[in-house]
Design an enzyme around this catalytic site. Sequence first.
Site, PDB file in Angstrom:
ATOM      1  N   SER A  16      32.792  43.504  46.027  1.00 53.32           N
ATOM      2  CA  SER A  16      32.016  42.455  47.102  1.00 53.32           C
ATOM      3  C   SER A  16      32.726  41.977  48.289  1.00 53.32           C
ATOM      4  O   SER A  16      34.067  42.041  47.590  1.00 53.32           O
ATOM      5  CB  SER A  16      31.434  41.524  46.536  1.00 53.32           C
ATOM      6  OG  SER A  16      30.871  40.385  46.902  1.00 53.32           O
ATOM      7  N   ASN A  57      43.329  36.105  49.213  1.00 52.27           N
ATOM      8  CA  ASN A  57      42.851  36.164  50.079  1.00 52.27           C
ATOM      9  C   ASN A  57      41.863  34.449  50.012  1.00 52.27           C
ATOM     10  O   ASN A  57      41.580  34.325  48.905  1.00 52.27           O
ATOM     11  CB  ASN A  57      41.987  37.137  50.276  1.00 52.27           C
ATOM     12  CG  ASN A  57      39.884  37.149  49.231  1.00 52.27           C
ATOM     13  OD1 ASN A  57      39.442  35.981  50.471  1.00 52.27           O
ATOM     14  ND2 ASN A  57      40.432  36.728  48.582  1.00 52.27           N
ATOM     15  N   LEU A 107      33.913  32.451  51.638  1.00 48.05           N
ATOM     16  CA  LEU A 107      32.975  32.706  50.580  1.00 48.05           C
ATOM     17  C   LEU A 107      32.032  33.130  52.647  1.00 48.05           C
ATOM     18  O   LEU A 107      30.914  32.786  52.614  1.00 48.05           O
ATOM     19  CB  LEU A 107      32.425  31.826  49.707  1.00 48.05           C
ATOM     20  CG  LEU A 107      32.652  31.992  48.620  1.00 48.05           C
ATOM     21  CD1 LEU A 107      32.775  31.296  47.569  1.00 48.05           C
ATOM     22  CD2 LEU A 107      32.813  33.667  48.010  1.00 48.05           C
ATOM     23  N   ASN A 110      28.384  35.865  41.516  1.00 51.39           N
ATOM     24  CA  ASN A 110      30.173  35.513  41.234  1.00 51.39           C
ATOM     25  C   ASN A 110      30.422  34.382  40.448  1.00 51.39           C
ATOM     26  O   ASN A 110      29.781  32.926  41.145  1.00 51.39           O
ATOM     27  CB  ASN A 110      30.559  35.942  42.924  1.00 51.39           C
ATOM     28  CG  ASN A 110      31.540  35.545  43.276  1.00 51.39           C
ATOM     29  OD1 ASN A 110      32.676  34.907  41.397  1.00 51.39           O
ATOM     30  ND2 ASN A 110      32.066  34.799  43.824  1.00 51.39           N
ATOM     31  N   CYS A 164      32.894  30.723  41.424  1.00 53.97           N
ATOM     32  CA  CYS A 164      33.475  29.810  41.698  1.00 53.97           C
ATOM     33  C   CYS A 164      32.996  27.892  41.478  1.00 53.97           C
ATOM     34  O   CYS A 164      32.263  27.824  40.256  1.00 53.97           O
ATOM     35  CB  CYS A 164      32.131  29.571  43.340  1.00 53.97           C
ATOM     36  SG  CYS A 164      31.501  31.357  43.789  1.00 53.97           S
ATOM     37  N   ASN A 186      37.088  39.107  39.186  1.00 45.48           N
ATOM     38  CA  ASN A 186      37.722  39.020  40.270  1.00 45.48           C
ATOM     39  C   ASN A 186      38.699  38.768  39.887  1.00 45.48           C
ATOM     40  O   ASN A 186      39.773  38.696  39.852  1.00 45.48           O
ATOM     41  CB  ASN A 186      36.713  37.412  40.521  1.00 45.48           C
ATOM     42  CG  ASN A 186      36.181  37.255  42.223  1.00 45.48           C
ATOM     43  OD1 ASN A 186      36.745  37.745  42.876  1.00 45.48           O
ATOM     44  ND2 ASN A 186      34.881  37.182  41.675  1.00 45.48           N
TER      45      ASN A 186
HETATM   46  C1  LIG Z   1      38.613  39.768  51.211  1.00 46.04           C
HETATM   47  C2  LIG Z   1      38.015  39.835  50.086  1.00 46.04           C
HETATM   48  C3  LIG Z   1      37.009  39.277  49.922  1.00 46.04           C
HETATM   49  C4  LIG Z   1      36.273  39.216  48.642  1.00 46.04           C
HETATM   50  N1  LIG Z   1      34.608  38.486  48.787  1.00 46.04           N
HETATM   51  C5  LIG Z   1      34.411  37.940  47.966  1.00 46.04           C
HETATM   52  C6  LIG Z   1      33.232  37.745  47.423  1.00 46.04           C
HETATM   53  O1  LIG Z   1      32.283  37.189  48.441  1.00 46.04           O
HETATM   54  N2  LIG Z   1      32.096  37.775  46.281  1.00 46.04           N
HETATM   55  C7  LIG Z   1      32.488  38.612  44.854  1.00 46.04           C
HETATM   56  O2  LIG Z   1      32.094  37.978  43.955  1.00 46.04           O
HETATM   57  N3  LIG Z   1      34.255  38.777  45.467  1.00 46.04           N
HETATM   58  C8  LIG Z   1      34.926  38.713  46.467  1.00 46.04           C
HETATM   59  N4  LIG Z   1      35.768  39.784  46.585  1.00 46.04           N
HETATM   60  C9  LIG Z   1      36.348  40.034  45.185  1.00 46.04           C
HETATM   61  C10 LIG Z   1      36.617  41.293  45.224  1.00 46.04           C
HETATM   62  O3  LIG Z   1      35.113  41.481  45.381  1.00 46.04           O
HETATM   63  C11 LIG Z   1      36.991  41.947  44.141  1.00 46.04           C
HETATM   64  O4  LIG Z   1      36.685  41.894  42.921  1.00 46.04           O
HETATM   65  C12 LIG Z   1      38.412  41.608  43.862  1.00 46.04           C
HETATM   66  O5  LIG Z   1      39.098  41.827  45.388  1.00 46.04           O
HETATM   67  C13 LIG Z   1      39.223  42.988  43.075  1.00 46.04           C
HETATM   68  O6  LIG Z   1      38.976  44.289  43.413  1.00 46.04           O
HETATM   69  P1  LIG Z   1      40.114  45.055  44.361  1.00 46.04           P
HETATM   70  O7  LIG Z   1      41.936  44.706  43.913  1.00 46.04           O
HETATM   71  O8  LIG Z   1      39.698  46.662  44.392  1.00 46.04           O
HETATM   72  O9  LIG Z   1      40.389  44.224  45.721  1.00 46.04           O
HETATM   73  C14 LIG Z   1      36.821  39.860  47.664  1.00 46.04           C
HETATM   74  C15 LIG Z   1      37.678  40.003  47.917  1.00 46.04           C
HETATM   75  C16 LIG Z   1      38.466  40.394  48.933  1.00 46.04           C
HETATM   76  C17 LIG Z   1      39.602  40.833  49.214  1.00 46.04           C
END
Ligand SMILES: Cc1cc2nc3c(=O)[nH]c(=O)nc-3n(C[C@H](O)[C@H](O)[C@H](O)COP(=O)(O)O)c2cc1C
Lengths: 300, 300, 252, 252
Positions: free
Chosen positions: A21, A69, A73, A127, A130, A192
């Site tokens: 996400s 990051n 949201l 999620n 929060c 997350n």
């Molecule tokens: C730029 C960015 C935005 C994200 N936005 C969300 C989000 O809106 N909701 C959510 O549940 N996780 C969000 N995440 C977390 C990712 O979905 C994921 O759980 C986390 O980045 C770990 O995976 P990765 O190491 O492959 O990035 C975000 C991550 C990144 C890097």
Amino acid sequence: MASLSVKLFGRTLRNPVMNASGTLGYGEEIEPLWGVETLGAYVTKGLSLKPHHGNPVPRVWEERRGLINSIGLQNIGVDRFFNEHFAFFKEKKTPIIVNFFGFTEDEYVACAERIKPDKLIVALEMNLSCPNVKRGGISFGKDPDMVHQIVKLVKAVTPIPLIAKLTPEVKNIREIAQAAFEAGVDGFTLLNTIPSMVVDVEKRSIPIRGGLSGPALRPVALKAVYEISSSLPLPVLGAGGIMNSNDALSFIMAGACAVQVGTATFIDPYTIPKIIKGLGEYLERCRCPRITGIVGAVHG
Amino acid sequence: MASLSVKLFGRTLRNPVMNASGTLGYGEEIEPLWGVETLGAYVTKGLSLKPHHGNPVPRVWEERRGLINSIGLQNIGVDRFFNEHFAFFKEKKTPIIVNFFGFTEDEYVACAERIKPDKLIVALEMNLSCPNVKRGGISFGKDPDMVHQIVKLVKAVTPIPLIAKLTPEVKNIREIAQAAFEAGVDGFTLLNTIPSMVVDVEKRSIPIRGGLSGPALRPVALKAVYEISSSLPLPVLGAGGIMNSNDALSFIMAGACAVQVGTATFIDPYTIPKIIKGLGEYLERCRCPRITGIVGAVHG
Amino acid sequence: MDDIEAKVLSNDQIAPGYFLLKAKLPKPMDPATPGQFVMVKVSDSEVFLRRPFSIYDYNRGILSVMYKVVGKGTASMSTTRKGSTVSVLCPLGQGFTIQDREAYVVVAGGIGIAGVHALAKRLGRKTSLFFGCTGKTELPLIGDLTPFDPHVATLDGSAGFRGNVVQLLSKHLETLKEKDFEVFACGPENMLRSLKKLLEKQRVPCQASFEERMACGLGLCFGCVKKTVDEEDPYKRVCKEGPVFDLWQVCL
Amino acid sequence: MDDIEAKVLSNDQIAPGYFLLKAKLPKPMDPATPGQFVMVKVSDSEVFLRRPFSIYDYNRGILSVMYKVVGKGTASMSTTRKGSTVSVLCPLGQGFTIQDREAYVVVAGGIGIAGVHALAKRLGRKTSLFFGCTGKTELPLIGDLTPFDPHVATLDGSAGFRGNVVQLLSKHLETLKEKDFEVFACGPENMLRSLKKLLEKQRVPCQASFEERMACGLGLCFGCVKKTVDEEDPYKRVCKEGPVFDLWQVCL
Ligand SMILES: Cc1cc2nc3c(=O)[nH]c(=O)nc-3n(C[C@H](O)[C@H](O)[C@H](O)COP(=O)(O)O)c2cc1C
Ligand SMILES: Cc1cc2nc3c(=O)[nH]c(=O)nc-3n(C[C@H](O)[C@H](O)[C@H](O)COP(=O)(O)OP(=O)(O)OC[C@H]3O[C@@H](n4cnc5c(N)ncnc54)[C@H](O)[C@@H]3O)c2cc1C
Ligand SMILES: Cc1cc2nc3c(=O)[nH]c(=O)nc-3n(C[C@H](O)[C@H](O)[C@H](O)COP(=O)(O)OP(=O)(O)OC[C@H]3O[C@@H](n4cnc5c(N)ncnc54)[C@H](O)[C@@H]3O)c2cc1C
Ligand SMILES: Cc1cc2nc3c(=O)[nH]c(=O)nc-3n(C[C@H](O)[C@H](O)[C@H](O)COP(=O)(O)O)c2cc1C
Ligand code: FES
Ligand code: FES
């Protein structure tokens, strides 16, 4: 040709690879490179009842082999998403998982209520990272009672399968998962990002506080996937630093029925198609007829 | 020449750089390359009341930019340490911090009792990442009440300043630190390794479960150091993925009065002397007379 | 748009701390408009994310990027050798939109020249170019734009007008007053801020190229936003809706 | 002991999957005994820890390491080019201790030959060498030890005795029975295990070199232990108390 398809909540996905996400925009953005129909399912950007503008910049910062990051949201709100973007997935016949959040129980519930069942909607992914503004800003996902409560409330208003997406910053993730399980959750996404921060030594400032993602997270997420999938009878989606098909396989063998790829897409936007290809090749190589055959392969 | 010396519990250390517990053997091992007198203080390997043999191999595993270890706290026991190794530090006039652990409250207390005050002993560092066998194996460090209790008990039996070394796998590290603070702890070391695991995709096995250390840990540890040092009036020692003097500076500016270097020493055994040199050069470069002048520089 | 493994033809220092990298693309890049950019993968274990750079020039399969060394990514780029390969994701973002006008004014501050180089060439005659930099050592950045005989401002007065480029521009605005003209700008944010002040009264049409830290460069992460006057969606993505924005839409 | 930046003179494939790396040390290495090892820093962003390798040979400032490609570290080492530099931490651990005997027996399995090469040369005459490998493609590993005209065993029977090196040795033990002799061994753990069985009856003196995954190579982390019969401290560090242990002290 070995089969990559997996079943999730009674729906068949063409493969077990999804975007994480918030890392594939609203879906259209990747079209110039490859289509969302490549995905097992598209996971939406985090949606909320009302639109959110998000945080000021800097919102992204590079860490050695990781990304921090604080997007905050930003999203257009659940209604506009369905009005403006859902048709795109219909047309592409791409199943979606709707990631959503709130800052109060009511916001979670109201947001979930807006989402009408549809054969393309595989599940809602809540999620839980929060802050609960009514509880001094502690994340919903950190407290078993809050988790139990919010899952119960949301389950009560939607017939759509509900996935709880957990935060790593907990005392005991098993205990959190157990609470969600008892409240009737249908599955989990782990993990997350990890709360972290950066210090700029020259400017003597804190340029960013935010969630750490990428390879740094991987061994921690892998452990969470293993623990939860081996202790509860629910599907687990793995996320955290998956950079290639080997990483994806390790999550699948640890018990994930599907994986989500986030940060890796920023370094190589073709990571997801490459992983799908790599999984197929692995199955061929070890003469394994279907990917479902190796889910949880390392479980005792 | 700028001054690197720092005061810790009334003692003056020649610099704020220490080894992290368990990453510099018993001290003599590094002699062929550089002497322990180079250190601000030597932190002992984790010691316990009775000797521990530790875990079978594999005990170490490489992660991309990280290390996973499951040494299993092998050590010769607190008595043998003081009989066989303490003289070495006396002779080298090197102050030490005694890291210790137990699997029951009694073991912690009994171990602390054996350590007699000495002008070279700066503090005791209690490793709270250990499982409490009497409480279903949950780490002491995860539960505020257990932390409060164990700190109180240990403080009652020793006049030596007590440092609590915390684990990152907690719901809210501030709450844990607060509990230790109220029980009378004198300082903190942040952080210990993050529980994690590895899957071997070819062998379809779990070669190791253990603690993740190295760069992956850094942004998380940095945040912990910032939060605790800015909310409690106690000295904080920073540890977690410090690879060079820039990393060390970021921990110091985040509020650490000293830093501990572990995994980096395995990649380059000269990391610690290099960091000490680098800190001096930084102070010269920005005309800062003493390192203590930049501790917590980023605090609002 | 595509991710292309390009072969480095040259990577020369053109002024102290500034480099021009030329790379041959094995296949043609999709049609690009001036002001668009690329994401370059830096082959260095310490550099994780790609880095964004304006398309300085593209023709006959040769992509040029002009860059300034400001940190570890650009530092390690500057050591890239002829013959090595770099992957570039391109072309990205929204470039400048060109309407027929009586006159064009192009304003560049420092390395910002890289963001308007292709534009100036496209606009051709009818264009007056204003370039500001810290001192004369940076004049080589003008490169093959000398034919425009640019109005130069240097902060240290070592060449041309002493002061910043916006002050210099203000002196020439008179002469343009009557005309239907448009301003195109690229440079540090404080330059764009004072440019906005200068043009505020007549609200001269102006397109400006902005910078922000980026993770994906594709509009995926919402990490690179600029605040605009749009009430509904104030934060626009520099990599997707930008990097070129209508100056009057951006909150500075 | 020191961490030395060495210059690679050559890095040739000597048999399929096996390489011999020669590097010039700018300053002499501290006196090393046969059986000691070095920790090599692999310059590859994906390889984090150093890798341990026996000192195959060291003389006149030139260090040689013979290695087999088994994973990402050795794979990327195999691409090391002549002229590049590698940092080697050396010399490490406890090597073989040599007493005067009537006869010496050196037993090596596969790449284990690298661990006893320097030793065999030191022991000189009075030494019978036994080498076991999977097939004749690995015979080049014997390298300049051919003068010892080694007894060779191959699992596939493509050269010498068909079977493993310990079976081969057993046939020769008779001839040695009377003598006061000692066995020196290096090879896979299962080879050492059967060797131990073979020598158990007479409890022939035997020193063996062991391997374990390492993090530091210096005795700092206690990551590389072997279990021994020592009741008080059963786990000994391969990098510090080893890699050479008295075979009768180790639990196999
Ligand atoms: C730029 C960015 C935005 C994200 N936005 C969300 C989000 O809106 N909701 C959510 O549940 N996780 C969000 N995440 C977390 C990712 O979905 C994921 O759980 C986390 O980045 C770990 O995976 P990765 O190491 O492959 O990035 C975000 C991550 C990144 C890097
Ligand atoms: C659309 C766009 C086009 C650009 N075109 C060019 C160009 O043609 N030539 C050129 O030299 N530079 C250009 N930049 C800026 C360039 O991307 C940064 O200088 C570069 O990413 C710095 O990387 P680094 O690793 O060297 O610096 P880092 O170590 O990442 O950071 C060092 C400094 O650079 C700044 N910085 C880092 N990333 C960015 C960024 N994305 N934008 C602005 N500042 C940043 C940081 O604030 C910090 O002060 C452009 C940026 C954008 C967004
Ligand atoms: C004292 C000592 C001396 C050695 N001498 C030599 C030598 O002269 N020539 C040679 O080719 N090899 C030698 N080895 C083994 C060599 O260190 C490993 O093969 C190498 O570290 C593998 O690294 P990799 O990244 O290629 O493999 P990895 O990707 O790290 O792992 C691949 C495989 O190698 C095995 N492995 C990893 N590390 C070690 C290790 N430290 N010891 C044993 N197996 C390991 C793993 O179990 C795995 O199966 C020695 C090992 C030790 C401890
Ligand atoms: C091999 C190894 C052994 C360790 N042993 C101990 C120990 O005995 N007691 C303890 O409190 N921490 C121990 N730690 C944790 C370190 O002291 C340190 O907190 C952690 O490794 C983070 O620092 P680093 O990233 O610089 O290694 C050990 C870490 C490693 C890698
Ligand atoms: S950099 Fe990801 S949206 Fe712009
Ligand atoms: S590898 Fe660290 S003690 Fe042997």
